[in-house]
Design a protein around this motif. Sequence first.
Motif, PDB file in Angstrom:
ATOM      1  N   MET A  66       0.850  -1.188   0.000  1.00 39.20           N
ATOM      2  CA  MET A  66       0.000   0.000   0.000  1.00 39.20           C
ATOM      3  C   MET A  66       0.892   1.247   0.000  1.00 39.20           C
ATOM      4  O   MET A  66       1.888   1.299   0.739  1.00 39.20           O
ATOM      5  CB  MET A  66      -0.909   0.022   1.232  1.00 39.20           C
ATOM      6  N   VAL A  67       0.535   2.224  -0.792  1.00 43.55           N
ATOM      7  CA  VAL A  67       1.314   3.463  -0.848  1.00 43.55           C
ATOM      8  C   VAL A  67       1.404   4.110   0.528  1.00 43.55           C
ATOM      9  O   VAL A  67       2.449   4.642   0.916  1.00 43.55           O
ATOM     10  CB  VAL A  67       0.696   4.438  -1.871  1.00 43.55           C
ATOM     11  N   GLN A  99      -1.314   4.899  -8.331  1.00 40.44           N
ATOM     12  CA  GLN A  99      -1.415   5.611  -7.060  1.00 40.44           C
ATOM     13  C   GLN A  99      -0.084   6.238  -6.656  1.00 40.44           C
ATOM     14  O   GLN A  99      -0.041   7.360  -6.140  1.00 40.44           O
ATOM     15  CB  GLN A  99      -1.904   4.652  -5.976  1.00 40.44           C
ATOM     16  N   LEU A 100       1.008   5.525  -6.912  1.00 38.51           N
ATOM     17  CA  LEU A 100       2.328   6.046  -6.565  1.00 38.51           C
ATOM     18  C   LEU A 100       2.659   7.287  -7.379  1.00 38.51           C
ATOM     19  O   LEU A 100       3.229   8.250  -6.857  1.00 38.51           O
ATOM     20  CB  LEU A 100       3.394   4.965  -6.791  1.00 38.51           C
ATOM     21  N   LEU A 101       2.296   7.286  -8.656  1.00 39.43           N
ATOM     22  CA  LEU A 101       2.498   8.476  -9.483  1.00 39.43           C
ATOM     23  C   LEU A 101       1.700   9.664  -8.936  1.00 39.43           C
ATOM     24  O   LEU A 101       2.216  10.776  -8.834  1.00 39.43           O
ATOM     25  CB  LEU A 101       2.076   8.197 -10.922  1.00 39.43           C
ATOM     26  N   ALA A 102       0.444   9.415  -8.586  1.00 36.32           N
ATOM     27  CA  ALA A 102      -0.386  10.490  -8.037  1.00 36.32           C
ATOM     28  C   ALA A 102       0.217  11.048  -6.761  1.00 36.32           C
ATOM     29  O   ALA A 102       0.298  12.278  -6.566  1.00 36.32           O
ATOM     30  CB  ALA A 102      -1.800   9.970  -7.777  1.00 36.32           C
ATOM     31  N   HIS A 103       0.647  10.170  -5.880  1.00 30.02           N
ATOM     32  CA  HIS A 103       1.284  10.582  -4.630  1.00 30.02           C
ATOM     33  C   HIS A 103       2.559  11.382  -4.897  1.00 30.02           C
ATOM     34  O   HIS A 103       2.783  12.446  -4.295  1.00 30.02           O
ATOM     35  CB  HIS A 103       1.600   9.345  -3.791  1.00 30.02           C
ATOM     36  N   SER A 108      -3.057  12.689  -3.312  1.00 28.26           N
ATOM     37  CA  SER A 108      -3.206  11.926  -2.069  1.00 28.26           C
ATOM     38  C   SER A 108      -3.783  10.547  -2.360  1.00 28.26           C
ATOM     39  O   SER A 108      -4.579  10.377  -3.289  1.00 28.26           O
ATOM     40  CB  SER A 108      -4.131  12.660  -1.093  1.00 28.26           C
ATOM     41  N   VAL A 109      -3.378   9.579  -1.544  1.00 25.07           N
ATOM     42  CA  VAL A 109      -3.836   8.195  -1.678  1.00 25.07           C
ATOM     43  C   VAL A 109      -4.288   7.696  -0.312  1.00 25.07           C
ATOM     44  O   VAL A 109      -3.664   7.991   0.704  1.00 25.07           O
ATOM     45  CB  VAL A 109      -2.705   7.287  -2.213  1.00 25.07           C
ATOM     46  N   ASP A 110      -5.382   6.943  -0.288  1.00 22.68           N
ATOM     47  CA  ASP A 110      -5.852   6.361   0.969  1.00 22.68           C
ATOM     48  C   ASP A 110      -6.791   5.201   0.639  1.00 22.68           C
ATOM     49  O   ASP A 110      -7.070   4.937  -0.526  1.00 22.68           O
ATOM     50  CB  ASP A 110      -6.579   7.405   1.817  1.00 22.68           C
ATOM     51  N   GLN A 150      -7.063   0.616  -2.078  1.00 18.74           N
ATOM     52  CA  GLN A 150      -6.748   2.033  -1.974  1.00 18.74           C
ATOM     53  C   GLN A 150      -7.047   2.729  -3.296  1.00 18.74           C
ATOM     54  O   GLN A 150      -7.241   2.096  -4.334  1.00 18.74           O
ATOM     55  CB  GLN A 150      -5.285   2.232  -1.574  1.00 18.74           C
ATOM     56  N   THR A 151      -7.098   4.056  -3.222  1.00 14.14           N
ATOM     57  CA  THR A 151      -7.468   4.849  -4.385  1.00 14.14           C
ATOM     58  C   THR A 151      -6.809   6.222  -4.295  1.00 14.14           C
ATOM     59  O   THR A 151      -6.309   6.619  -3.234  1.00 14.14           O
ATOM     60  CB  THR A 151      -9.004   5.009  -4.450  1.00 14.14           C
ATOM     61  N   VAL A 152      -6.815   6.933  -5.399  1.00 14.05           N
ATOM     62  CA  VAL A 152      -6.345   8.323  -5.402  1.00 14.05           C
ATOM     63  C   VAL A 152      -7.485   9.181  -4.866  1.00 14.05           C
ATOM     64  O   VAL A 152      -8.527   9.325  -5.508  1.00 14.05           O
ATOM     65  CB  VAL A 152      -5.944   8.773  -6.815  1.00 14.05           C
ATOM     66  N   THR A 153      -7.309   9.712  -3.682  1.00 10.34           N
ATOM     67  CA  THR A 153      -8.364  10.521  -3.054  1.00 10.34           C
ATOM     68  C   THR A 153      -8.287  11.991  -3.452  1.00 10.34           C
ATOM     69  O   THR A 153      -9.267  12.716  -3.338  1.00 10.34           O
ATOM     70  CB  THR A 153      -8.274  10.412  -1.521  1.00 10.34           C
ATOM     71  N   LYS A 154      -7.122  12.420  -3.928  1.00 11.20           N
ATOM     72  CA  LYS A 154      -6.947  13.791  -4.411  1.00 11.20           C
ATOM     73  C   LYS A 154      -5.957  13.760  -5.565  1.00 11.20           C
ATOM     74  O   LYS A 154      -4.848  13.260  -5.429  1.00 11.20           O
ATOM     75  CB  LYS A 154      -6.415  14.700  -3.303  1.00 11.20           C
TER      76      LYS A 154
END
Length: 214
Positions: A66-67, A99-103, A108-110, A150-154
Motif C-alpha cells: 500500500m502506498v 497511485q504512486l504516481l499520483a502521490h 493523495s492516496v488512501d 486504496q485509491t487516489v483521493t486527491k
Amino acid sequence: MGKLLIIKTGSSNKSVIQRCGDCDFRIAKYAGLSREDVIVSCVYKNSIPISLDGVSSIIITGSPAMVTDKEPWCVEVSNWLKDIVQKDIAILGICFGHQLLAHTLGGSVDYHKLGEEKGEVDIQLTEEGKKDPLLSVLPADFSAHAFHKQTVTKLPYNAKVLARNHFESSHAVAFGNKIWGVQFHPEYTDDGVNVQPEKTYGARLLKQFVKIAG
C-alpha cells in the motif's frame, strides 16, 4: 526503438503466476515485446532503478503493498520518480503504480471509502479520455480487471480524469503529456487467468503505450 523499463513493485499470487506468468511477463507479452526489449527492476526487493540508458518508456506495476505504508523501497522509488517525470519519457502506472504516481506528483492516496473493487468491472471513458492519445484506442465503454483497496483521493494539480465508473472516480488519469495512470489492470484478460490478449482491451492499451513511446 528504446527498451521498456518495468518497475516491478510486487508479484502476482502463485496461482496466477502458474497459469499465465507474473505481471512483468504478461505486460511484455501483451505489449508485443520480446524479453530482449524489456528491462525489469524488482524495486520491492530493494533494487532501485537508476540508469535510463536505452530506455524509451517506463511501466510501474501493481503491488500487494500500500502506498500509505511508506515502505523504504516505495519512498525511494517515489523520490526517484520526482526526477524522472521531468524527462521526456513515457510513463504508465498500473494500480499501485498509478497511485504512486499520483502521490509523487502531489496528490493523495488512501483506502477507498467503499472498500474493495475486485474482478471484471465496466469502465467508461470521459470526454477527455475519448480524445487522449493513449486511452482513445479503447471503446467508450469497456471492461477490465480491477483489484484494489486504496485509491487516489486527491488528484495532482492539472491531472485529467480519462476514465471512471460508479465505484472509482479516476480509473484512468493523464498526469502529463506522456504520463498516465490506470487503476485497472491491462495486463489481465477479462477473467484474469487465460492468456488471450485478443479478447482483452488491455493488450490494445499496452501496445498503444509502446507505440506512443516510440
